[in-house]
Design a protein around this motif. Structure first.
Motif, PDB file in Angstrom:
ATOM      1  N   ALA A   1      -8.814  -2.345   0.501  1.00 56.98           N
ATOM      2  CA  ALA A   1      -7.731  -3.039   1.790  1.00 56.98           C
ATOM      3  C   ALA A   1      -8.374  -3.041   3.603  1.00 56.98           C
ATOM      4  O   ALA A   1      -7.576  -4.214   4.169  1.00 56.98           O
ATOM      5  CB  ALA A   1      -7.434  -1.104   2.219  1.00 56.98           C
TER       6      ALA A   1
ATOM      7  N   ASP B   1       5.879   4.037  -3.604  1.00 60.43           N
ATOM      8  CA  ASP B   1       6.605   2.983  -2.778  1.00 60.43           C
ATOM      9  C   ASP B   1       4.950   1.919  -2.786  1.00 60.43           C
ATOM     10  O   ASP B   1       5.343   0.874  -2.601  1.00 60.43           O
ATOM     11  CB  ASP B   1       5.840   3.958  -1.404  1.00 60.43           C
ATOM     12  N   ALA B   2       3.857   2.474  -3.028  1.00 59.96           N
ATOM     13  CA  ALA B   2       2.429   1.247  -2.875  1.00 59.96           C
ATOM     14  C   ALA B   2       2.803   0.459  -4.240  1.00 59.96           C
ATOM     15  O   ALA B   2       2.428  -0.911  -3.524  1.00 59.96           O
ATOM     16  CB  ALA B   2       1.509   1.389  -2.992  1.00 59.96           C
TER      17      ALA B   2
ATOM     18  N   GLY C   1       4.000  -3.776  -3.167  1.00 58.70           N
ATOM     19  CA  GLY C   1       3.616  -5.474  -2.922  1.00 58.70           C
ATOM     20  C   GLY C   1       4.096  -5.921  -4.004  1.00 58.70           C
ATOM     21  O   GLY C   1       4.366  -6.415  -5.364  1.00 58.70           O
TER      22      GLY C   1
ATOM     23  N   GLY D   1       0.153  -4.061  -2.885  1.00 57.57           N
ATOM     24  CA  GLY D   1       0.001  -2.191  -2.334  1.00 57.57           C
ATOM     25  C   GLY D   1      -1.274  -1.967  -3.062  1.00 57.57           C
ATOM     26  O   GLY D   1      -0.905  -2.393  -4.076  1.00 57.57           O
TER      27      GLY D   1
ATOM     28  N   ILE E   1      -3.174   1.292  -5.547  1.00 59.04           N
ATOM     29  CA  ILE E   1      -2.429   2.653  -6.197  1.00 59.04           C
ATOM     30  C   ILE E   1      -3.802   2.706  -6.295  1.00 59.04           C
ATOM     31  O   ILE E   1      -4.765   2.566  -7.023  1.00 59.04           O
ATOM     32  CB  ILE E   1      -2.173   2.519  -7.452  1.00 59.04           C
TER      33      ILE E   1
ATOM     34  N   VAL F   1      -0.924  -2.000   2.071  1.00 60.18           N
ATOM     35  CA  VAL F   1      -0.697  -0.013   2.159  1.00 60.18           C
ATOM     36  C   VAL F   1      -0.975   0.141   1.085  1.00 60.18           C
ATOM     37  O   VAL F   1      -1.688  -0.105  -0.300  1.00 60.18           O
ATOM     38  CB  VAL F   1       0.868  -0.067   1.969  1.00 60.18           C
ATOM     39  N   ILE F   2      -1.633   1.320   0.863  1.00 60.64           N
ATOM     40  CA  ILE F   2      -2.320   2.301   0.624  1.00 60.64           C
ATOM     41  C   ILE F   2      -2.002   3.774  -0.200  1.00 60.64           C
ATOM     42  O   ILE F   2      -1.470   4.739   1.159  1.00 60.64           O
ATOM     43  CB  ILE F   2      -3.946   2.308   0.660  1.00 60.64           C
ATOM     44  N   SER F   3      -2.140   4.076  -1.512  1.00 55.54           N
ATOM     45  CA  SER F   3      -1.996   5.627  -1.703  1.00 55.54           C
ATOM     46  C   SER F   3      -3.161   6.051  -1.943  1.00 55.54           C
ATOM     47  O   SER F   3      -3.767   5.996  -1.543  1.00 55.54           O
ATOM     48  CB  SER F   3      -1.238   5.676  -3.015  1.00 55.54           C
TER      49      SER F   3
ATOM     50  N   ARG G   1      -0.615  11.863   3.815  1.00 55.35           N
ATOM     51  CA  ARG G   1      -0.282  10.615   3.640  1.00 55.35           C
ATOM     52  C   ARG G   1       0.725  10.702   5.866  1.00 55.35           C
ATOM     53  O   ARG G   1       0.703  12.194   6.323  1.00 55.35           O
ATOM     54  CB  ARG G   1       1.303  10.756   3.195  1.00 55.35           C
TER      55      ARG G   1
ATOM     56  N   VAL H   1      -0.267  -5.760  -6.541  1.00 53.88           N
ATOM     57  CA  VAL H   1      -0.215  -4.699  -6.763  1.00 53.88           C
ATOM     58  C   VAL H   1      -2.150  -4.110  -7.214  1.00 53.88           C
ATOM     59  O   VAL H   1      -2.764  -4.787  -8.676  1.00 53.88           O
ATOM     60  CB  VAL H   1      -0.009  -3.697  -7.781  1.00 53.88           C
TER      61      VAL H   1
END
Length: 204
Positions: free
Chosen positions: A16, A45-46, A50, A4, A6, A27-29, A35, A53
């Motif tokens: 990523a 969520d990220a 993960g 994940g 952030i 996944v990436i914030s 979004r 992270v």
């Protein structure tokens, strides 16, 4: 491995992409406006997603993101790619932590249950992109007090074509941050031991 991220930006986006190419689930914030794109989620969520992270926001938002995600970071290796500075109009930057105190030590105070490891904050994304996977491998300095975090960072750095170099515990991380002797130094892995010794000798 599930990763994940952030704090997107150029660094987070590049890492990523490279980790996904290496077979990891990423996944990436991003801000709310972005979004809905594949793999784009909230910071919380990220952190939840993960197994590891990457924490790479601007320092000005670091504390609020820790407040939002700290529970989800508990027990996890968290790669800290931040630099503890605040940019000021017309005056460049100011350090946001006391001299001799690293950003990762501050993050550890804010989220003490995470396993923090400093990584990916010495070279620009452009340098990383140019040197990725090319001999001689670019050394990527890591600092941590946690063995599991060190192992995770070592694997993830190696997976995308860099050479991990352990530079000691969290107190040494200020050597790699803005104003430190390792910051913005493009170091070949063969030279890393000598360069690191020089940095330690020059002080913090």
């Amino acid at each position: 491995m599930r990763i994940g991220i952030i704090g997107g930006g150029e660094l987070g986006g590049s890492l990523a992409e490279w980790w996904a190419q290496a077979g990891h689930d990423v996944v990436i914030s991003a801000p709310a406006a972005d979004r809905g794109l594949t793999g784009i989620v909230t910071a919380t969520d990220a952190a939840t997603f993960g197994d590891v992270v990457l924490f790479a926001p601007e320092w000005v938002s670091a504390h609020s993101l820790i407040d939002a995600t700290a529970g989800a970071l508990t027990g996890k290796p968290v790669l800290d790619a931040t630099n503890p500075v605040v940019w000021t109009r017309g005056h460049g930057y100011e350090r946001a932590v006391p001299k001799g105190h690293s950003g990762i030590e501050t993050l550890s105070e804010w989220a003490p249950d995470a396993q923090w490891v400093k990584a990916f904050n010495t070279c620009s994304p452009g340098v990383l992109r140019r040197r990725r996977g090319r001999d001689p491998l670019l050394a990527e300095f890591i600092c941590t007090d946690h063995r599991e975090a060190r192992d995770a960072a070592t694997r993830l750095i190696g997976d995308i074509g860099f050479a991990p170099f352990f530079a000691g515990g969290a107190t040494n991380a200020c050597l790699t941050e803005t104003g430190g002797p390792l910051r913005l130094r493009e170091v070949d892995v063969a030279d890393a031991t000598a360069v690191f010794a020089e940095a330690v000798a020059s002080g913090r």
